[in-house]
Design an enzyme around this catalytic site. Structure first.
Site, PDB file in Angstrom:
ATOM      1  N   TYR A 229     -12.529  -2.202  -3.695  1.00 31.51           N
ATOM      2  CA  TYR A 229     -12.779  -2.313  -2.347  1.00 31.51           C
ATOM      3  C   TYR A 229     -14.445  -2.238  -2.238  1.00 31.51           C
ATOM      4  O   TYR A 229     -14.889  -2.012  -1.213  1.00 31.51           O
ATOM      5  CB  TYR A 229     -12.212  -1.310  -1.361  1.00 31.51           C
ATOM      6  CG  TYR A 229     -10.672  -1.838  -0.983  1.00 31.51           C
ATOM      7  CD1 TYR A 229     -10.715  -2.915  -0.169  1.00 31.51           C
ATOM      8  CD2 TYR A 229      -9.851  -0.940  -1.413  1.00 31.51           C
ATOM      9  CE1 TYR A 229      -9.333  -3.212   0.061  1.00 31.51           C
ATOM     10  CE2 TYR A 229      -8.574  -1.271  -1.062  1.00 31.51           C
ATOM     11  CZ  TYR A 229      -8.168  -2.472  -0.248  1.00 31.51           C
ATOM     12  OH  TYR A 229      -6.989  -2.678   0.159  1.00 31.51           O
TER      13      TYR A 229
ATOM     14  N   GLU B  38      -9.430 -10.807  -7.414  1.00 33.84           N
ATOM     15  CA  GLU B  38      -8.389  -9.786  -7.359  1.00 33.84           C
ATOM     16  C   GLU B  38      -7.333  -9.721  -8.316  1.00 33.84           C
ATOM     17  O   GLU B  38      -6.825  -8.604  -8.997  1.00 33.84           O
ATOM     18  CB  GLU B  38      -7.929  -9.783  -5.863  1.00 33.84           C
ATOM     19  CG  GLU B  38      -9.231  -9.378  -4.936  1.00 33.84           C
ATOM     20  CD  GLU B  38      -8.665  -9.409  -3.575  1.00 33.84           C
ATOM     21  OE1 GLU B  38      -9.527  -8.990  -2.501  1.00 33.84           O
ATOM     22  OE2 GLU B  38      -7.603  -9.616  -3.130  1.00 33.84           O
TER      23      GLU B  38
ATOM     24  N   THR C  60      -5.113  -7.231  10.632  1.00 31.50           N
ATOM     25  CA  THR C  60      -5.365  -6.120   9.706  1.00 31.50           C
ATOM     26  C   THR C  60      -5.026  -4.749  10.740  1.00 31.50           C
ATOM     27  O   THR C  60      -4.673  -3.909   9.951  1.00 31.50           O
ATOM     28  CB  THR C  60      -7.241  -5.998   9.666  1.00 31.50           C
ATOM     29  OG1 THR C  60      -7.447  -7.185   8.866  1.00 31.50           O
ATOM     30  CG2 THR C  60      -7.283  -4.641   8.729  1.00 31.50           C
TER      31      THR C  60
ATOM     32  N   ARG D   9       3.009  -6.542   9.180  1.00 30.86           N
ATOM     33  CA  ARG D   9       2.075  -5.149   9.580  1.00 30.86           C
ATOM     34  C   ARG D   9       2.564  -4.637  10.941  1.00 30.86           C
ATOM     35  O   ARG D   9       2.711  -3.544  11.034  1.00 30.86           O
ATOM     36  CB  ARG D   9       0.492  -5.863   9.494  1.00 30.86           C
ATOM     37  CG  ARG D   9      -0.132  -5.457   8.363  1.00 30.86           C
ATOM     38  CD  ARG D   9      -1.396  -6.113   8.216  1.00 30.86           C
ATOM     39  NE  ARG D   9      -2.300  -5.735   7.051  1.00 30.86           N
ATOM     40  CZ  ARG D   9      -3.295  -6.428   6.729  1.00 30.86           C
ATOM     41  NH1 ARG D   9      -3.540  -7.596   7.271  1.00 30.86           N
ATOM     42  NH2 ARG D   9      -3.980  -6.176   5.481  1.00 30.86           N
TER      43      ARG D   9
ATOM     44  N   LYS E 286       0.918  -1.256  -0.050  1.00 28.96           N
ATOM     45  CA  LYS E 286       0.085  -0.028  -0.017  1.00 28.96           C
ATOM     46  C   LYS E 286       1.109   1.497  -0.070  1.00 28.96           C
ATOM     47  O   LYS E 286       2.214   0.959   0.218  1.00 28.96           O
ATOM     48  CB  LYS E 286      -0.902   0.039   1.021  1.00 28.96           C
ATOM     49  CG  LYS E 286      -1.942  -1.217   1.168  1.00 28.96           C
ATOM     50  CD  LYS E 286      -2.965  -1.187   2.356  1.00 28.96           C
ATOM     51  CE  LYS E 286      -3.876  -2.086   2.253  1.00 28.96           C
ATOM     52  NZ  LYS E 286      -5.122  -2.027   3.234  1.00 28.96           N
TER      53      LYS E 286
ATOM     54  N   HIS F 262      -2.210  -5.396   1.531  1.00 25.61           N
ATOM     55  CA  HIS F 262      -3.543  -6.170   1.491  1.00 25.61           C
ATOM     56  C   HIS F 262      -3.405  -7.531   1.118  1.00 25.61           C
ATOM     57  O   HIS F 262      -2.266  -7.761  -0.191  1.00 25.61           O
ATOM     58  CB  HIS F 262      -4.246  -5.494   0.378  1.00 25.61           C
ATOM     59  CG  HIS F 262      -5.678  -6.132  -0.064  1.00 25.61           C
ATOM     60  ND1 HIS F 262      -6.722  -6.320   0.623  1.00 25.61           N
ATOM     61  CD2 HIS F 262      -5.696  -6.926  -1.033  1.00 25.61           C
ATOM     62  CE1 HIS F 262      -7.530  -6.994   0.169  1.00 25.61           C
ATOM     63  NE2 HIS F 262      -6.913  -7.491  -1.025  1.00 25.61           N
TER      64      HIS F 262
ATOM     65  N   PHE G 280     -15.638   3.033   7.103  1.00 27.10           N
ATOM     66  CA  PHE G 280     -14.293   3.273   6.790  1.00 27.10           C
ATOM     67  C   PHE G 280     -13.891   3.416   5.339  1.00 27.10           C
ATOM     68  O   PHE G 280     -12.790   3.633   4.840  1.00 27.10           O
ATOM     69  CB  PHE G 280     -13.298   2.416   7.398  1.00 27.10           C
ATOM     70  CG  PHE G 280     -13.502   0.838   7.133  1.00 27.10           C
ATOM     71  CD1 PHE G 280     -13.145   0.401   6.007  1.00 27.10           C
ATOM     72  CD2 PHE G 280     -14.071   0.150   8.059  1.00 27.10           C
ATOM     73  CE1 PHE G 280     -13.279  -1.098   5.553  1.00 27.10           C
ATOM     74  CE2 PHE G 280     -14.400  -1.341   7.810  1.00 27.10           C
ATOM     75  CZ  PHE G 280     -13.869  -1.760   6.394  1.00 27.10           C
TER      76      PHE G 280
ATOM     77  N   ASN H  72      -1.840   0.022   6.817  1.00 27.37           N
ATOM     78  CA  ASN H  72      -1.538  -0.999   7.369  1.00 27.37           C
ATOM     79  C   ASN H  72      -0.760  -1.970   6.118  1.00 27.37           C
ATOM     80  O   ASN H  72      -0.457  -3.247   6.309  1.00 27.37           O
ATOM     81  CB  ASN H  72      -2.869  -1.963   7.723  1.00 27.37           C
ATOM     82  CG  ASN H  72      -3.532  -2.400   6.506  1.00 27.37           C
ATOM     83  OD1 ASN H  72      -3.575  -1.956   5.512  1.00 27.37           O
ATOM     84  ND2 ASN H  72      -4.644  -3.140   6.971  1.00 27.37           N
TER      85      ASN H  72
ATOM     86  N   ARG I   2      -1.418 -14.430   4.476  1.00 30.74           N
ATOM     87  CA  ARG I   2      -2.188 -13.778   5.522  1.00 30.74           C
ATOM     88  C   ARG I   2      -1.620 -13.913   6.912  1.00 30.74           C
ATOM     89  O   ARG I   2      -1.521 -12.954   7.752  1.00 30.74           O
ATOM     90  CB  ARG I   2      -3.770 -13.969   5.624  1.00 30.74           C
ATOM     91  CG  ARG I   2      -4.506 -13.852   4.463  1.00 30.74           C
ATOM     92  CD  ARG I   2      -5.803 -14.085   4.575  1.00 30.74           C
ATOM     93  NE  ARG I   2      -6.678 -13.492   5.505  1.00 30.74           N
ATOM     94  CZ  ARG I   2      -6.887 -12.086   5.411  1.00 30.74           C
ATOM     95  NH1 ARG I   2      -6.784 -11.438   4.239  1.00 30.74           N
ATOM     96  NH2 ARG I   2      -7.766 -11.580   6.312  1.00 30.74           N
TER      97      ARG I   2
HETATM   98  P1  CMP Z   1      -7.361  -4.493   3.746  1.00 33.22           P
HETATM   99  O1  CMP Z   1      -6.891  -5.967   3.930  1.00 33.22           O
HETATM  100  O2  CMP Z   1      -6.844  -4.031   2.337  1.00 33.22           O
HETATM  101  O3  CMP Z   1      -8.907  -4.801   3.382  1.00 33.22           O
HETATM  102  C1  CMP Z   1      -9.632  -3.624   3.724  1.00 33.22           C
HETATM  103  C2  CMP Z   1      -9.179  -2.452   4.499  1.00 33.22           C
HETATM  104  O4  CMP Z   1     -10.089  -1.583   5.218  1.00 33.22           O
HETATM  105  C3  CMP Z   1      -8.204  -2.920   5.661  1.00 33.22           C
HETATM  106  O5  CMP Z   1      -7.156  -3.761   4.914  1.00 33.22           O
HETATM  107  C4  CMP Z   1      -7.756  -2.042   6.413  1.00 33.22           C
HETATM  108  O6  CMP Z   1      -6.765  -1.003   5.851  1.00 33.22           O
HETATM  109  C5  CMP Z   1      -9.199  -0.867   6.154  1.00 33.22           C
HETATM  110  N1  CMP Z   1      -9.927  -0.696   7.522  1.00 33.22           N
HETATM  111  C6  CMP Z   1     -10.123   0.343   8.028  1.00 33.22           C
HETATM  112  N2  CMP Z   1     -10.840   0.129   9.065  1.00 33.22           N
HETATM  113  C7  CMP Z   1     -11.071  -1.046   9.024  1.00 33.22           C
HETATM  114  C8  CMP Z   1     -11.855  -1.859  10.014  1.00 33.22           C
HETATM  115  N3  CMP Z   1     -12.595  -1.509  11.070  1.00 33.22           N
HETATM  116  N4  CMP Z   1     -12.095  -3.198   9.730  1.00 33.22           N
HETATM  117  C9  CMP Z   1     -11.327  -3.786   8.602  1.00 33.22           C
HETATM  118  N5  CMP Z   1     -10.590  -3.120   7.830  1.00 33.22           N
HETATM  119  C10 CMP Z   1     -10.643  -1.789   8.047  1.00 33.22           C
END
Ligand code: CMP
Length: 137
Positions: free
Chosen positions: A49, A126, A91, A102, A9, A115, A57, A112, A85
């Site tokens: 997304y 994807e 996350t 992370r 990211k 992804h 969010f 973070n 993962r």
């Molecule tokens: P990612 O794995 O890219 O998938 C969705 C993204 O939303 C996640 O990583 C986070 O960077 C972002 N995000 C922000 N707030 C939240 C939340 N409360 N729960 C899950 N994802 C979140």
């Protein structure tokens, strides 16, 4: 063998840790089957997304993902979806296990660092979002 999609990211790209993150994958038997650096458009980020579009969010997530270039990759290996993962960690970096990507490179749940696809089915979708068959070796 499985394939999964990984995105480095904008925060991690800005920090200059692309190579360090790729090393985590290659050192753990995930091969880079395809890779490119690109700037997402707002429309692309919203589409990618879309599953989160009703979440509070969503706007912050899209704003962040278009804030700078990203690196998108196809990772290939045994149990690639789960392995990626595991290497990424939770996350929220505050909850990510020590030694995960992370925990080591991310600042917040928005910024973070990476992804990764959360299932084999989503991985297929994807990967197809970013790569044509000819770009995956
Ligand atoms: P990612 O794995 O890219 O998938 C969705 C993204 O939303 C996640 O990583 C986070 O960077 C972002 N995000 C922000 N707030 C939240 C939340 N409360 N729960 C899950 N994802 C979140």
């Amino acid at each position: 063998m499985e394939q999964t999609l990984s995105i480095i990211k904008p925060d991690a790209v800005k920090k200059g840790v692309i190579g360090k993150i790729i090393d985590r994958f290659e050192s753990n038997n995930l091969r880079i089957a395809a890779i490119k650096k690109l700037q997402l458009t707002r429309c692309e980020a919203e589409t990618f997304y879309a599953i989160h579009k009703e979440r509070p969010f969503f706007k912050d997530l899209v704003d962040f993902m278009v804030s700078g270039p990203v690196v998108v990759m196809v990772l290939e290996g045994k149990n690639a979806v789960a392995k990626n993962r595991e290497l990424m960690g939770a996350t929220n970096p505050k909850e990510a296990a020590k030694g995960t990507i992370r925990a080591d490179f991310a600042d917040s749940i928005d910024a973070n660092a990476v992804h990764g696809s959360d299932s084999l089915e989503n991985a297929k979708n994807e990967i197809a979002f970013f790569f044509g068959a000819r770009e995956i070796c």
